[in-house]
Scaffold this motif. Structure first.
Motif, mmCIF file in Angstrom:
data_model
loop_
_atom_site.group_PDB
_atom_site.id
_atom_site.type_symbol
_atom_site.label_atom_id
_atom_site.label_comp_id
_atom_site.label_asym_id
_atom_site.label_seq_id
_atom_site.Cartn_x
_atom_site.Cartn_y
_atom_site.Cartn_z
ATOM 1 N N TYR A 271 14.114 -2.724 14.602
ATOM 2 C CA TYR A 271 14.035 -1.311 14.252
ATOM 3 C C TYR A 271 12.887 -1.008 13.288
ATOM 4 O O TYR A 271 12.822 0.082 12.727
ATOM 5 C CB TYR A 271 15.350 -0.858 13.608
ATOM 6 C CG TYR A 271 16.537 -0.956 14.526
ATOM 7 C CD1 TYR A 271 16.676 -0.098 15.616
ATOM 8 C CD2 TYR A 271 17.521 -1.918 14.315
ATOM 9 C CE1 TYR A 271 17.764 -0.182 16.471
ATOM 10 C CE2 TYR A 271 18.625 -2.009 15.159
ATOM 11 C CZ TYR A 271 18.733 -1.141 16.240
ATOM 12 O OH TYR A 271 19.819 -1.233 17.079
ATOM 13 N N LEU A 272 11.993 -1.983 13.112
ATOM 14 C CA LEU A 272 10.971 -1.840 12.088
ATOM 15 C C LEU A 272 9.605 -2.216 12.647
ATOM 16 O O LEU A 272 9.356 -3.370 12.985
ATOM 17 C CB LEU A 272 11.312 -2.752 10.897
ATOM 18 C CG LEU A 272 10.806 -2.360 9.508
ATOM 19 C CD1 LEU A 272 11.339 -1.000 9.094
ATOM 20 C CD2 LEU A 272 11.218 -3.419 8.497
ATOM 21 N N ASP A 273 8.709 -1.241 12.767
ATOM 22 C CA ASP A 273 7.324 -1.512 13.132
ATOM 23 C C ASP A 273 6.512 -1.758 11.866
ATOM 24 O O ASP A 273 7.014 -1.620 10.748
ATOM 25 C CB ASP A 273 6.734 -0.332 13.905
ATOM 26 C CG ASP A 273 7.415 -0.122 15.249
ATOM 27 O OD1 ASP A 273 7.911 -1.111 15.808
ATOM 28 O OD2 ASP A 273 7.462 1.040 15.704
ATOM 29 N N THR A 274 5.220 -2.062 12.052
ATOM 30 C CA THR A 274 4.371 -2.374 10.899
ATOM 31 C C THR A 274 4.365 -1.262 9.871
ATOM 32 O O THR A 274 4.452 -1.515 8.664
ATOM 33 C CB THR A 274 2.928 -2.643 11.364
ATOM 34 O OG1 THR A 274 2.928 -3.781 12.218
ATOM 35 C CG2 THR A 274 2.020 -2.919 10.172
ATOM 36 N N GLU A 275 4.290 -0.011 10.310
ATOM 37 C CA GLU A 275 4.164 1.103 9.368
ATOM 38 C C GLU A 275 5.379 2.028 9.393
ATOM 39 O O GLU A 275 5.276 3.204 9.037
ATOM 40 C CB GLU A 275 2.874 1.871 9.651
ATOM 41 C CG GLU A 275 1.629 1.011 9.474
ATOM 42 C CD GLU A 275 0.334 1.769 9.711
ATOM 43 O OE1 GLU A 275 0.303 2.996 9.495
ATOM 44 O OE2 GLU A 275 -0.653 1.127 10.124
ATOM 45 N N LEU B 203 -5.695 -6.107 2.478
ATOM 46 C CA LEU B 203 -4.965 -5.018 1.832
ATOM 47 C C LEU B 203 -5.821 -3.757 1.725
ATOM 48 O O LEU B 203 -5.300 -2.641 1.832
ATOM 49 C CB LEU B 203 -4.503 -5.453 0.442
ATOM 50 C CG LEU B 203 -3.795 -4.387 -0.405
ATOM 51 C CD1 LEU B 203 -2.506 -3.927 0.274
ATOM 52 C CD2 LEU B 203 -3.504 -4.912 -1.811
ATOM 53 N N GLN B 204 -7.112 -3.922 1.528
ATOM 54 C CA GLN B 204 -7.979 -2.761 1.334
ATOM 55 C C GLN B 204 -7.930 -1.796 2.517
ATOM 56 O O GLN B 204 -8.030 -0.579 2.338
ATOM 57 C CB GLN B 204 -9.410 -3.223 1.069
ATOM 58 C CG GLN B 204 -9.586 -3.866 -0.297
ATOM 59 C CD GLN B 204 -11.002 -4.363 -0.536
ATOM 60 O OE1 GLN B 204 -11.881 -4.193 0.306
ATOM 61 N NE2 GLN B 204 -11.225 -4.990 -1.681
ATOM 62 N N LYS C 225 -5.813 3.610 4.498
ATOM 63 C CA LYS C 225 -4.905 4.368 5.355
ATOM 64 C C LYS C 225 -3.941 5.210 4.543
ATOM 65 O O LYS C 225 -3.595 6.333 4.922
ATOM 66 C CB LYS C 225 -4.101 3.416 6.256
ATOM 67 C CG LYS C 225 -4.880 2.797 7.392
ATOM 68 C CD LYS C 225 -3.949 1.938 8.235
ATOM 69 C CE LYS C 225 -4.679 1.263 9.391
ATOM 70 N NZ LYS C 225 -3.757 0.438 10.210
ATOM 71 N N GLU C 226 -3.488 4.644 3.424
ATOM 72 C CA GLU C 226 -2.500 5.328 2.589
ATOM 73 C C GLU C 226 -3.144 6.217 1.532
ATOM 74 O O GLU C 226 -2.444 6.791 0.695
ATOM 75 C CB GLU C 226 -1.587 4.286 1.919
ATOM 76 C CG GLU C 226 -0.710 3.504 2.878
ATOM 77 C CD GLU C 226 0.370 4.370 3.508
ATOM 78 O OE1 GLU C 226 0.941 5.228 2.802
ATOM 79 O OE2 GLU C 226 0.634 4.197 4.715
ATOM 80 N N ASN C 227 -4.473 6.306 1.546
ATOM 81 C CA ASN C 227 -5.216 7.152 0.601
ATOM 82 C C ASN C 227 -4.920 6.816 -0.860
ATOM 83 O O ASN C 227 -4.835 7.713 -1.716
ATOM 84 C CB ASN C 227 -4.905 8.637 0.868
ATOM 85 C CG ASN C 227 -5.378 9.088 2.230
ATOM 86 O OD1 ASN C 227 -6.517 8.813 2.620
ATOM 87 N ND2 ASN C 227 -4.511 9.768 2.972
ATOM 88 N N ALA D 98 0.822 -1.210 0.000
ATOM 89 C CA ALA D 98 0.000 0.000 0.000
ATOM 90 C C ALA D 98 0.857 1.261 0.000
ATOM 91 O O ALA D 98 0.549 2.232 -0.706
ATOM 92 C CB ALA D 98 -0.929 -0.012 1.214
ATOM 93 N N HIS D 99 1.937 1.262 0.780
ATOM 94 C CA HIS D 99 2.757 2.476 0.854
ATOM 95 C C HIS D 99 3.522 2.695 -0.449
ATOM 96 O O HIS D 99 3.698 3.851 -0.876
ATOM 97 C CB HIS D 99 3.720 2.397 2.028
ATOM 98 C CG HIS D 99 4.415 3.696 2.302
ATOM 99 N ND1 HIS D 99 3.737 4.853 2.639
ATOM 100 C CD2 HIS D 99 5.727 4.044 2.244
ATOM 101 C CE1 HIS D 99 4.598 5.848 2.798
ATOM 102 N NE2 HIS D 99 5.808 5.378 2.555
#
Length: 465
Positions: free
Chosen positions: A395-399, A173-174, A179-181, A123-124
């Motif tokens: 060092y990595l979260d979900t977003e 995914l939707q 969230k990512e517009n 998505a990002h």
């Protein structure tokens, strides 16, 4: 008795020799599968004697022996009609004459679902594509062509009892697309509301009516002027051959119905086009306006005429990763990314080829670390310097976003991505960055990798390129 034994042995060996000796008198066998057959190996290559000649020759014979398709078909008919099972690795034999693509099975069963981080990666990345295009005044739209068994799973065989989850990658995914517009056209929602079946029974794709409705959904989402085919007259012909049918029964396919609209299209192909599955297709339409670039897969075959008929210029590409330079080359005002549901995991692994965006990020020096990055690689790819690597998961979260600071100066955002590794483990901690090649010297460049959220980040690794 001895004479009968000799006759039997002779007949046995003669039958065994038919496939190989027949290769000399029959035309070369072709495959009904969507892959390239093995070529006859050379004894000597540029590296010297080919030590793999014998197994390669065996593979060549296995795929080219005489009457292969006849024997494959006979075996498939025996197993399919008598036992109701498929003999083709990529095909699932359903009930009531339905066939399904095996690559969609994990989606159907809810197995090995994409992680939250992988969903974010897709998505990002799409959001970053959209952002870059909108800055150029280009409209962007993403859509997913649903798997056949996501819409019409009632004819799947006994697999229902094996379902691990009712969840699906597409539905999950939707939420991240919202969230990512990301501009998204929901074909699954549209098609699932229809009363009639809009996919072929013996093919993995929609029929022409399903394609026309999908095209109308896309064009309406883009607010693009177009013709609706809902009330257009059409002819039904029993002349369509399904891809799954050809894979399973290469010489005994069962033609099924296809819809052909009476309305004539006004677009024309540019250059020689073998079929709508060609890797790159350009069309022109003198009575329409606008310019489209559509990155698509095989679902775009039936979709292409409807989309081409709505734009003065259209370019359809099956290339992956997406080459965003093609948008500039075609002077497009609209970009559509269409992807089949079963290929969503691959989207997380293939960020587009485009210059990474500059970012204004507040760097927190207090939280800096040096052990957060590994497997970093750098190479020139055209005019871009491509930098890839992986982030330690602590060092990595979900977003979390991933940034690169070059020579203590400008900061660029990298595409988050999944990494395919041989161990089969979930590796959603990768990144990919494309920089203008002139920004870096030949050597001695200081590269800092950062992660963070909300326009703030901290350094987690440094290296020199």
């Amino acid at each position: 008795m001895k004479k009968l034994q000799i006759i039997y042995i002779t007949a046995f060996f003669a039958a065994c020799l038919v496939p190989s000796l027949g290769m000399a008198v029959t035309k070369q066998e072709t495959s009904s599968e969507n892959r390239r057959l093995a070529e006859f190996p050379k004894i000597k290559t540029e590296e010297g004697i080919n030590t793999q000649w014998l197994p390669e020759a065996g593979e060549y014979f296995q795929e080219h022996f005489a009457f292969r398709n006849e024997l494959v078909t006979a075996n498939a008919l025996l197993n399919g009609k008598l036992f109701g099972v498929s003999t083709a690795d990529g095909v699932i034999q359903g009930t009531d004459g339905w066939l399904y693509y095996k690559d969609s099975l994990q989606d159907y069963l809810g197995e090995e679902l994409l992680s939250e981080r992988s969903l974010f990666n897709i998505a990002h990345t799409l959001s970053m594509m959209q952002e870059a295009l909108e800055k150029k005044g280009v409209q962007f739209l993403f859509t997913v062509a649903p798997n056949k068994n996501s819409l019409y799973g009632e004819n799947m065989p006994y697999y229902d009892s094996l379902k691990a989850s009712q969840e699906k990658n597409l539905i999950n995914l939707q939420e991240y697309l919202k969230k990512e517009n990301v501009a998204y056209a929901d074909l699954y929602g549209m098609l699932s509301e229809q009363q009639e079946i809009l996919y072929h029974k013996r093919d993995s794709h929609w029929n022409n009516k399903g394609a026309s409705m999908a095209a109308e959904t896309l064009l309406s989402s883009l607010k693009k002027e177009h013709i609706s085919y809902q009330d257009e007259p059409y002819t039904v012909k029993t002349d369509f051959t399904g891809d799954l049918d050809e894979m399973l029964y290469p010489l005994a396919v069962t033609p099924e119905e296809e819809i052909y609209y009476d309305k004539q299209t006004t677009f024309a192909y540019v250059g020689e086009v073998g079929s709508n599955f060609d890797p790159r297709i350009t069309t022109v339409n003198p009575v329409k306006s606008g310019s489209l670039v559509m990155f698509r897969d095989s679902f775009g075959n039936a979709l292409l005429p409807f989309m081409a008929d709505a734009y003065a210029n259209a370019y359809f590409s099956r290339g992956v990763p997406y080459q965003m330079s093609e948008v500039d080359q075609k002077n497009a005002d609209t970009v559509i990314v269409e992807r089949a549901e079963r290929f969503l995991p691959e989207m997380a692994q293939s960020p587009p080829v485009m210059e990474s965006p500059k970012r204004q990020v507040t760097v927190s020096e207090e939280e800096s670390a040096s052990d957060g990055v590994y497997a970093v690689e750098s190479e020139m790819q055209g005019t871009f310097r491509k930098i890839t690597g992986r982030i330690e998961k602590k060092y990595l979260d979900t977003e979390s976003r991933i940034y690169v600071r070059v020579n203590q100066d400008k900061i660029y955002e990298a595409f988050p991505m999944d990494i395919s590794t041989e161990d089969g483990k979930e590796n959603n901690n990768g990144f990919c960055l494309y920089l203008d090649g002139t920004l870096l010297g030949t050597d001695g460049n200081q590269i800092e990798i950062l992660t963070g959220k909300d326009d703030s980040a901290h350094v987690i690794g440094e290296l020199t390129l």
